[in-house]
Design a protein around this motif. Structure first.
Motif, PDB file in Angstrom:
ATOM      1  N   ALA A  75       0.465  -8.950   1.129  1.00 29.19           N
ATOM      2  CA  ALA A  75      -0.194  -7.952   0.278  1.00 29.19           C
ATOM      3  C   ALA A  75      -0.283  -6.601   0.996  1.00 29.19           C
ATOM      4  CB  ALA A  75      -1.581  -8.435  -0.115  1.00 29.19           C
ATOM      5  N   ASP A  76      -0.635  -6.614   2.290  1.00 26.95           N
ATOM      6  CA  ASP A  76      -0.687  -5.365   3.061  1.00 26.95           C
ATOM      7  C   ASP A  76       0.672  -4.680   3.102  1.00 26.95           C
ATOM      8  OD1 ASP A  76      -3.375  -5.635   3.735  1.00 26.95           O
ATOM      9  OD2 ASP A  76      -2.952  -6.628   5.636  1.00 26.95           O
ATOM     10  N   PHE A  77       1.708  -5.479   3.212  1.00 21.02           N
ATOM     11  CA  PHE A  77       3.083  -4.982   3.289  1.00 21.02           C
ATOM     12  C   PHE A  77       3.545  -4.386   1.964  1.00 21.02           C
ATOM     13  CE2 PHE A  77       7.740  -5.982   3.706  1.00 21.02           C
ATOM     14  CZ  PHE A  77       7.977  -5.195   4.815  1.00 21.02           C
ATOM     15  N   GLY A  78       2.866  -4.730   0.875  1.00 19.23           N
ATOM     16  CA  GLY A  78       3.258  -4.292  -0.459  1.00 19.23           C
ATOM     17  C   GLY A  78       3.137  -2.806  -0.707  1.00 19.23           C
ATOM     18  N   ILE A  79       2.434  -2.088   0.127  1.00 17.84           N
ATOM     19  CA  ILE A  79       2.236  -0.649  -0.080  1.00 17.84           C
ATOM     20  C   ILE A  79       3.436   0.160   0.404  1.00 17.84           C
ATOM     21  CG2 ILE A  79       1.027  -0.188   2.067  1.00 17.84           C
ATOM     22  CD1 ILE A  79      -0.031   1.257  -1.289  1.00 17.84           C
ATOM     23  N   GLY A  80       4.314  -0.438   1.198  1.00 18.79           N
ATOM     24  CA  GLY A  80       5.526   0.264   1.635  1.00 18.79           C
ATOM     25  C   GLY A  80       5.325   1.140   2.850  1.00 18.79           C
ATOM     26  N   VAL A  81       5.761   2.375   2.772  1.00 17.74           N
ATOM     27  CA  VAL A  81       5.756   3.305   3.909  1.00 17.74           C
ATOM     28  C   VAL A  81       4.368   3.497   4.527  1.00 17.74           C
ATOM     29  CG1 VAL A  81       6.151   5.719   4.565  1.00 17.74           C
ATOM     30  CG2 VAL A  81       7.884   4.493   3.287  1.00 17.74           C
ATOM     31  N   PRO A  82       3.298   3.624   3.735  1.00 22.39           N
ATOM     32  CA  PRO A  82       1.987   3.775   4.383  1.00 22.39           C
ATOM     33  C   PRO A  82       1.659   2.641   5.353  1.00 22.39           C
ATOM     34  CG  PRO A  82       1.806   4.390   2.092  1.00 22.39           C
ATOM     35  CD  PRO A  82       3.188   3.822   2.285  1.00 22.39           C
ATOM     36  N   SER A  83       2.120   1.442   5.069  1.00 22.19           N
ATOM     37  CA  SER A  83       1.896   0.321   5.976  1.00 22.19           C
ATOM     38  C   SER A  83       2.644   0.525   7.291  1.00 22.19           C
ATOM     39  CB  SER A  83       2.347  -0.980   5.322  1.00 22.19           C
ATOM     40  OG  SER A  83       2.242  -2.063   6.222  1.00 22.19           O
ATOM     41  N   PHE A  84       3.904   0.961   7.195  1.00 19.57           N
ATOM     42  CA  PHE A  84       4.690   1.198   8.411  1.00 19.57           C
ATOM     43  C   PHE A  84       4.076   2.319   9.247  1.00 19.57           C
ATOM     44  CE2 PHE A  84       8.138  -0.302   5.437  1.00 19.57           C
ATOM     45  CZ  PHE A  84       8.230  -1.568   5.982  1.00 19.57           C
ATOM     46  N   VAL A  85       3.637   3.378   8.591  1.00 24.75           N
ATOM     47  CA  VAL A  85       3.043   4.519   9.293  1.00 24.75           C
ATOM     48  C   VAL A  85       1.751   4.096   9.979  1.00 24.75           C
ATOM     49  CG1 VAL A  85       1.994   6.798   8.973  1.00 24.75           C
ATOM     50  CG2 VAL A  85       4.130   6.246   7.817  1.00 24.75           C
ATOM     51  N   ALA A  86       0.908   3.355   9.264  1.00 20.14           N
ATOM     52  CA  ALA A  86      -0.360   2.911   9.845  1.00 20.14           C
ATOM     53  C   ALA A  86      -0.131   2.017  11.053  1.00 20.14           C
ATOM     54  CB  ALA A  86      -1.186   2.176   8.792  1.00 20.14           C
ATOM     55  N   ARG A  87       0.819   1.105  10.951  1.00 20.19           N
ATOM     56  CA  ARG A  87       1.125   0.220  12.086  1.00 20.19           C
ATOM     57  C   ARG A  87       1.681   1.011  13.267  1.00 20.19           C
ATOM     58  NH1 ARG A  87       1.859  -5.510  10.308  1.00 20.19           N
ATOM     59  NH2 ARG A  87       1.503  -5.494   8.070  1.00 20.19           N
ATOM     60  N   ALA A  88       2.556   1.963  12.980  1.00 20.78           N
ATOM     61  CA  ALA A  88       3.160   2.762  14.053  1.00 20.78           C
ATOM     62  C   ALA A  88       2.119   3.618  14.777  1.00 20.78           C
ATOM     63  CB  ALA A  88       4.260   3.655  13.492  1.00 20.78           C
ATOM     64  N   LEU A  89       1.104   4.074  14.049  1.00 23.92           N
ATOM     65  CA  LEU A  89       0.063   4.908  14.652  1.00 23.92           C
ATOM     66  C   LEU A  89      -1.066   4.082  15.266  1.00 23.92           C
ATOM     67  CD1 LEU A  89      -0.157   7.768  11.994  1.00 23.92           C
ATOM     68  CD2 LEU A  89       0.991   7.809  14.226  1.00 23.92           C
ATOM     69  N   GLY A  90      -0.977   2.778  15.173  1.00 24.72           N
ATOM     70  CA  GLY A  90      -1.971   1.909  15.793  1.00 24.72           C
ATOM     71  C   GLY A  90      -3.226   1.684  14.971  1.00 24.72           C
ATOM     72  N   TYR A  91      -3.177   2.020  13.684  1.00 25.73           N
ATOM     73  CA  TYR A  91      -4.332   1.786  12.823  1.00 25.73           C
ATOM     74  C   TYR A  91      -4.277   0.366  12.268  1.00 25.73           C
ATOM     75  CZ  TYR A  91      -4.939   6.851  12.812  1.00 25.73           C
ATOM     76  OH  TYR A  91      -5.117   8.144  13.184  1.00 25.73           O
ATOM     77  N   GLY A  92      -5.395  -0.082  11.754  1.00 27.35           N
ATOM     78  CA  GLY A  92      -5.419  -1.365  11.078  1.00 27.35           C
ATOM     79  C   GLY A  92      -5.682  -2.548  11.971  1.00 27.35           C
ATOM     80  N   SER A  93      -6.207  -2.307  13.169  1.00 21.44           N
ATOM     81  CA  SER A  93      -6.527  -3.442  14.036  1.00 21.44           C
ATOM     82  C   SER A  93      -7.761  -4.173  13.541  1.00 21.44           C
ATOM     83  CB  SER A  93      -6.728  -2.976  15.475  1.00 21.44           C
ATOM     84  OG  SER A  93      -7.775  -2.033  15.544  1.00 21.44           O
TER      85      SER A  93
END
Length: 130
Positions: A75-93
Motif C-alpha cells: 500500500a505504501d508503494f502504491g503512491i509511486g514517486v513520493p514513496s521513492f523520494v521519501a525513502r531516498a531522503l530517509g523519511y518514514g522510519s
C-alpha cells in the motif's frame, strides 16, 4: 470535452498510462485532459502522504514473513514517486512511541491505496470504458 478524451484514449497505450498514473498521482487524468481531477489527485495524494510522514508514520518494508506488514508495504508503494523520494531522503522510519504514529501509518497506507484506485480509473479511461 468527452470527445477529446475519447480520441486520446483510442491512441493511448493503457500500460503507459497506468505506469504514468502510478508514478505521478493524477498524471493519467492529466494525460486525458481531465485537468480538475488530475490536479486534485496531483496535489491531494502527495499532501496526504506528506502528512503521514509528518505524523511519524512508518513506510513499511517488504517482509513476506509478516503478511500484514507486506500488505502495508504494498500500500505504501502504491503512491509511486513520493514513496521513492521519501525513502531516498530517509523519511518514514516511524516513531512508534509518538502519539500520532498510527495516524501517520493510516495516512501513508490510505494515500497509496487511493492512488491505486486512481490508476485503475485512468486505466479504464485508456481502455475506453469511461
Amino acid at each position: 470535452m468527452r470527445e477529446a478524451t475519447a480520441e486520446r484514449a483510442q491512441t493511448a497505450n493503457p500500460y503507459l498510462v497506468g505506469l504514468a498514473a502510478w508514478l505521478v498521482p493524477g498524471a493519467g487524468h492529466l494525460w486525458f485532459g481531465r485537468l480538475f481531477k488530475g490536479a486534485v489527485f496531483f496535489v491531494a495524494l502527495p499532501v496526504m502522504y506528506a502528512i503521514g510522514l509528518a505524523l511519524h508514520g512508518r513506510i513499511f518494508p517488504f517482509e513476506l514473513g509478516q503478511p500484514l506488514v507486506a500488505l502495508a508495504a504494498l500500500a505504501d508503494f502504491g503512491i509511486g514517486v513520493p514513496s521513492f523520494v521519501a525513502r531516498a531522503l530517509g523519511y518514514g522510519s516511524g516513531n512508534v512511541v509518538a502519539v500520532t504514529y498510527e495516524y501517520g501509518n493510516a495516512f501513508l497506507i490510505v494515500a497509496g491505496l487511493l492512488n491505486m484506485l486512481v490508476v485503475v480509473d485512468a486505466w479504464d479511461i485508456a481502455l475506453g470504458r469511461k
